[in-house]
Design an enzyme around this catalytic site. Structure first.
Site, short mmCIF file in Angstrom:
data_model
loop_
_atom_site.label_atom_id
_atom_site.label_comp_id
_atom_site.label_asym_id
_atom_site.label_seq_id
_atom_site.Cartn_x
_atom_site.Cartn_y
_atom_site.Cartn_z
N HIS A 201 0.82 -1.19 0.06
CA HIS A 201 -0.06 0.08 -0.03
C HIS A 201 0.89 1.29 -0.08
O HIS A 201 2.16 1.31 0.45
CB HIS A 201 -1.06 0.02 1.17
CG HIS A 201 -0.37 0.15 2.57
ND1 HIS A 201 0.05 1.31 3.28
CD2 HIS A 201 0.04 -0.98 3.17
CE1 HIS A 201 0.41 0.99 4.43
NE2 HIS A 201 0.48 -0.39 4.52
N CYS A 220 2.75 -5.45 6.69
CA CYS A 220 2.38 -5.03 5.44
C CYS A 220 3.58 -4.35 4.59
O CYS A 220 4.53 -3.85 5.43
CB CYS A 220 1.14 -4.08 5.43
SG CYS A 220 -0.28 -5.10 5.48
#
Length: 299
Positions: A201, A220
């Site tokens: 992301h 992440c």
């Protein structure tokens, strides 16, 4: 890293020539090339030759495991160096910096396929972050939720009044944050099937890309220059459509066809396009465990 003429030097002056050599060393060891002799640079300078030999041996073994996946991958994350590579038929087309999981919340190593983009994503706080980070912060400061523009929901997504929650025993609730400039996922998330609930992301924490090493996330992978990444992954017509949808500010899902093969791997040695060896720190201590296995020692 110094020019051949440096062998004639008799002084110990930290001059521009020495600064340039240190910056070159830093670039080849996944360090910030700032010419400052900080703790990370000093530690890498003091790694002895036998340790480097072991590092080469470990990564040659690791390359045997990853070679086929690298040959198929469209995107590859090297967690050790905190970098993303765009590949085509095993050749590197582009590279950018990432932020990956810190040692206590490591980014998992896996093979998958990116099958969709979330544009202007909402952030549903993962259970570990809720339990270990957000809940203690809310207990210390009741205004935390309002200040960070976060909502409380039940498991069905219905909004709840934070004032009615017993934060010492909150029950089955979750936190969410709407899309916007302060959302931790930025403008875009790249999704792929995996059992770890991780994804790639964008991030508003752009300044952290200047740090080294870049182990800041909870698992992440935060990607620098997401717009440039999209331009290398999508055909021109699709890219134009995605940019229009992003500009709308609305949260949307966008299917990626064909799917993009992804490798999240870990290697601490590679060779650059000039044939020079580049090293990365063994932050997760994977090299040490693999070396012991190769030597027939207990983990």
């Amino acid at each position: 890293y110094l020019p051949a003429t440096a062998a004639q030097r008799q002084d110990s002056l930290f001059d521009l020539e020495l600064v340039a050599a240190l910056e070159d060393f830093q670039r080849s060891h996944a360090l910030k090339p700032d010419g400052l002799l900080g703790p990370a640079s000093l530690a890498e300078l003091n790694v002895d030759a036998l340790t480097r030999r072991d590092q080469l041996r470990v990564n040659l073994e690791r390359l045997r495991w990853l070679a086929e996946d690298l040959a198929r991958a469209r995107l590859a994350i090297n967690v050790a160096a905190a970098e993303l590579l765009v590949l085509e038929d095993g050749r590197e087309l582009w590279r950018t910096r990432t932020q990956v999981g810190r040692p206590d919340r490591q980014t998992p190593l896996l093979v998958s396929q990116i099958d969709r983009l979330t544009l202007n994503p909402r952030w549903i706080v993962p259970p570990t972050i809720f339990r270990e980070d957000k809940l203690p912060a809310i207990r210390r400061d009741p205004g935390y939720l309002a200040r960070h523009q976060m909502n409380v929901e039940d498991r069905a997504g219905q909004r709840l009044d934070p004032a009615l929650i017993d934060w010492d025993n909150p029950g089955p609730i979750r936190l969410s944050q709407a899309a916007g400039p302060h959302n931790p996922l930025g403008r875009l998330a790249l999704r792929f099937p995996n059992p770890f609930a991780v994804y790639l992301h964008d991030t508003p924490s752009q300044l952290l890309f200047e740090k080294s090493p870049r182990f800041f996330s909870s698992g992440c992978v935060r990607v620098e220059a997401v717009d440039s990444l999209l331009a290398r992954l999508l055909p021109a017509e699709e890219l134009a459509e995605v940019e229009l949808r992003l500009a709308s500010g609305r949260t949307q899902e966008y299917r990626v066809r064909p799917k993009l093969p992804l490798l999240i791997g870990y290697w601490t040695v590679e060779v650059d396009d000039r044939g020079r060896t580049r090293y990365a720190p063994d932050i997760y201590q994977h090299d040490r465990r693999l070396l012991r296995a190769l030597l027939g020692l207990r983990p």
